[in-house]
Design an enzyme around this catalytic site. Structure first.
Site, PDB file in Angstrom:
ATOM      1  N   PHE A   1       0.716  -1.187   0.069  1.00  0.00           N
ATOM      2  CA  PHE A   1       0.010   0.069  -0.029  1.00  0.00           C
ATOM      3  C   PHE A   1       0.817   1.092  -0.026  1.00  0.00           C
ATOM      4  CE2 PHE A   1      -2.861  -3.224   1.310  1.00  0.00           C
ATOM      5  CZ  PHE A   1      -4.117  -2.693   0.740  1.00  0.00           C
ATOM      6  N   GLU A   2       1.572   1.541   1.098  1.00  0.00           N
ATOM      7  CA  GLU A   2       2.327   2.790   1.174  1.00  0.00           C
ATOM      8  C   GLU A   2       3.643   2.656   1.684  1.00  0.00           C
ATOM      9  OE1 GLU A   2       0.490   7.268   1.958  1.00  0.00           O
ATOM     10  OE2 GLU A   2       0.504   5.904   3.687  1.00  0.00           O
ATOM     11  N   GLN A   3       4.606   2.270   0.958  1.00  0.00           N
ATOM     12  CA  GLN A   3       6.021   1.880   1.216  1.00  0.00           C
ATOM     13  C   GLN A   3       7.000   2.875   0.676  1.00  0.00           C
ATOM     14  OE1 GLN A   3       9.319  -1.674   0.132  1.00  0.00           O
ATOM     15  NE2 GLN A   3       7.183  -1.843  -0.148  1.00  0.00           N
TER      16      GLN A   3
END
Length: 539
Positions: A374-376
């Site tokens: 998702f949000e790396q």
């Protein structure tokens, strides 16, 4: 000569088009953002990355897309004063379903802003757009059948249920008319990646078959009418390495036809260069180019005869290959990333990095863990050589919990990475250590080859990794010393590859080297990086 691969490192599914004297190749980017790489050349020898056009949330949002999903097999073409780019955003990999959504964007120039997408269909992946000489436009893609035993990592022929043809209505920006299944594929199976072109009254269809592994091939067929029936090439395939395990270029397939202004003909294809002894491909699927000839039977053949692609191929001009620097030193003085770098999935990069918060530094904002879908916060560039060295400097990072970390990574996906990590240990203070996930599917369990790590002083710390074929060694230094300190054992770099972990068809992108930060406490601890370098090692 053209030296293959012409686009080294992860550059799969090459779609080529010519506009006047200019050639363009678009390649897949999968879960890496922005989407689709477009290269330019005027001589077919030297290629320059010039654009990644899918750069806005309205065009592409891959948050939550599994590894090896996202943008598959773009098709680039030019007609009516516009560049047309067709692409798939695949939302599922494992299991029977694919959830593959196909779109079209356009632009009057390659380097300009591209339109918001027009939705086409979701019946299968690998879409392509053919501009017929009567002005009509035809959309083709493979059809996916979920009622089979095929699933992610173990493809089966019945799921690849032929090539669909439907007309594209330019005024309505939508498909119209009947849907026709025009080609079931050859006995090799797993038919995908259709491209149409027309010559001497024949409609020619090239497809990829055999899967993304070592049986891959470019299959060719033709018909007098666009909707078939299509007869197979006398050799069935235009090119393949499937019966030649000693060939340099393996896994060869999936490409497109192009003509030069002088009438010479070439065909792109993907390929890989596996390493012994495990036959793994860290560089992923790369782009090659083969010279072809038309024979009296109106069929296309490789110019060198046979089916196996060559490394050295005659070029249409006397162009010399431009010398490439052995070492590239990246700084972060501008307001945009150097074009070699990408990040993962998110269309909101301001949440994961900044080039203005601390001018001259790349600030990575710690978000979810390394390997998140998702949000790396991972900013990385492709591995282009079997032997290379990468270095970076963590200028500022002061963790107050072990849940905060940053560092240097050799990364393929959530199950395949090695990372040199700066973090906090309760007793040792700030440390440098190693996180490693060597292909453990489906669990993704990490190993800690350096244990708790080595205590390091406050201030900047330099990190490096050196990869020589199958071996990786991490090192670090701080305080302006000249001596690099190795840390941990030699790691298996070959697992950071297409075939590592779950095997030959399990994933199909490529290895990256880059910088990362995460903060699983949710407090978004940031890390500032002052430089990054990538150096090819001779041999």
């Amino acid at each position: 000569m053209i030296r293959n691969p012409i686009l080294p490192g992860f550059n799969a599914d090459p779609s080529i088009c010519r506009v006047g004297e200019d050639y363009y190749i678009a390649t897949s980017t999968f879960e890496w953002y922005p989407g689709v790489q477009i290269y330019h050349s005027r001589d077919l020898v030297n290629w320059t990355l010039i654009r990644r056009p899918l750069e806005r949330k309205s065009q592409l949002d891959m948050r939550g897309n599994p590894d090896s999903c996202g943008v598959w097999a773009p098709c680039l073409s030019y007609a009516d004063g516009l560049f047309w780019l067709v692409y798939t955003d695949v939302k599922r990999y494992d299991g029977n379903f694919k959830d593959a959504h196909n779109y079209i964007v356009t632009s009057p120039t390659i380097e300009g802003e591209w339109s918001d997408p027009a939705y086409a269909n979701s019946s299968g992946f690998d879409p392509s757009l053919f501009h017929d000489d009567d002005g009509r436009k035809w959309f083709v893609n493979m059809q996916w059948n979920h009622r089979t035993e095929s699933y992610g990592g173990a493809p089966k022929h019945p799921a690849f249920d032929g090539i669909l043809l439907q007309e594209w209505d330019v005024e309505a920006n939508a498909l119209k008319g009947p849907i026709t299944n025009i080609f079931p594929g050859s006995p090799l199976g797993l038919v995908e990646a259709p491209h149409l072109f027309k010559r001497n009254g024949w409609y020619y269809l090239t497809t990829a078959e055999g899967g993304t592994g070592y049986d891959h091939a470019v299959t060719m067929a033709r018909s007098r009418t666009i909707d078939g029936q299509y007869e197979l090439h006398p050799n069935t395939h235009l090119l393949t390495s499937k019966d030649n395990p000693e060939a340099v270029l393996q896994r060869s397939g999936h490409g497109q036809y192009v003509e030069t202004p002088d009438g010479d003909v070439y065909h792109t294809h993907l390929c890989s260069r596996p390493l012994a002894p495990n036959r793994r491909s860290p560089l992923g699927r790369e782009t090659g180019l083969q010279k072809c000839v038309w024979k009296e039977d109106d069929w296309l053949y490789l110019a060198q005869s046979g089916l196996v692609p060559d490394v050295d191929v005659p070029a249409p001009t006397d162009a010399e290959p431009a010398a490439k620097p052995e070492r590239i030193n990246y700084t972060f003085d501008g307001d945009t990333l150097p074009i070699d770098f990408q990040w993962l999935r998110t269309p909101e990069p301001d949440r994961i990095f900044s080039l203005t918060a601390n001018p001259g530094r790349l600030r990575l904002i710690g978000r979810e863990s390394i390997g998140s879908w998702f949000e790396q916060s991972l900013v990385a560039r492709r591995q282009e050589h079997h032997r290379f060295r990468a270095e970076t400097t963590v200028e500022t990072f002061d963790p107050d919990t072990y849940q905060q970390a940053c560092g240097l990574a050799h990364y393929y996906n959530r199950h395949k990475f090695h990372a040199l990590v700066v973090t906090l240990h309760e007793k040792l203070g700030r440390v440098v250590t190693i996180f490693s996930c060597p292909g453990d599917f489906p669990h993704g369990r990490m190993q800690f080859p350096a244990g708790s790590g080595v205590a390091i002083p406050d201030g900047p710390v330099e990190l490096s990794m050196e990869i020589r074929d199958n071996d990786l060694q991490f090192s670090w230094r701080s305080g302006g010393t000249n001596d690099w300190q190795p840390i941990g054992p030699t790691l298996d770099a070959s697992v950071i590859s297409d075939e590592g972990g779950r095997g030959e068809h399990g994933s199909f992108t490529g290895a990256f080297a880059g910088m990362f930060a995460f903060d699983t406490s949710g407090r978004a601890k940031s890390a500032d990086f002052s430089r990054f370098s990538y150096e090819a090692i001779p041999g």
